[in-house]
Scaffold this motif. Structure first.
Motif: not given
Length: 198
Positions: A54-60, A91-101
């Motif tokens: 709901v707030e911010g930007e993230h990198n896939v 059952p498992r995620t395919s990417v890493t998600i990192q907060a950019a802000s």
């Protein structure tokens, strides 16, 4: 912690998504805040909850065993965390998600999220649209790095940054590091430096 209704007032952009949310889901969520650089989830981890940013930007991103990092896309709020994995029945995620802000995410358990999309056609349509948009953006760019020269790719990248920047004079700074450009463009630092020099 704030109530769901208070969060809806604080983050009005989420209102179209939650306009028909079942009442019980208004009290069964958790809220988590991620600071810039924090990992929201790692590739190949079990998926136990699905979130709405709901707030911010993230990198896939895709992390490779040799240490290279490939930036697949950037997503801004409102967006989802884990919906692609759930909808594709893995059952498992395919990417890493990192907060950019700084990112604020509302999470529901997988069973609750699945129940929500099964009982709310409006919500299912919006989630499906967001997944389709991600696929569209990725498909639109797919293959560029295989069939264009590194000079063309870097030039295109710089031009896209120029288009995003208000025009003040003739100089437009590209406010990013070369390491980050390597991640975004999927090339090593030597190739990037040669392309910039050209």
């Amino acid at each position: 912690m704030k109530t769901f209704d208070e969060l809806s007032v604080q983050y009005p952009a989420m209102c179209p998504y939650v306009q028909n949310i079942p009442t019980r889901l208004k009290t069964s969520f958790t809220l988590q805040v991620y600071e810039p650089g924090a990992i929201i989830h790692y590739k190949d981890t079990p998926i136990e909850r699905v979130g709405i940013v709901v707030e911010g930007e993230h990198n896939v991103i895709n992390l490779f065993e040799n240490g290279n990092v490939f930036l697949i896309e950037k997503n801004k709020a409102i967006s989802f965390i884990g919906e692609v994995t759930i909808l594709s029945d893995y059952p498992r995620t395919s990417v890493t998600i990192q907060a950019a802000s700084r990112c604020v995410v509302l999470y529901w358990s997988v069973p609750n999220f699945l129940w929500w999309i099964e009982s709310d056609n409006h919500f299912l349509r919006l989630v499906s649209r967001d997944v389709a948009r991600k696929l569209y953006r990725t498909s639109y760019r797919s293959g560029e790095r295989l069939f264009y020269s590194s000079t063309y790719i870097v030039g295109h990248y710089i031009l896209s940054r120029f288009r995003e920047t208000p025009k003040v004079g003739e100089d437009v700074p590209v406010s990013t590091t070369r390491d980050y450009m390597c991640q975004e463009l999927g090339m090593n630092i030597k190739t990037l430096n040669r392309a910039i020099a050209k």
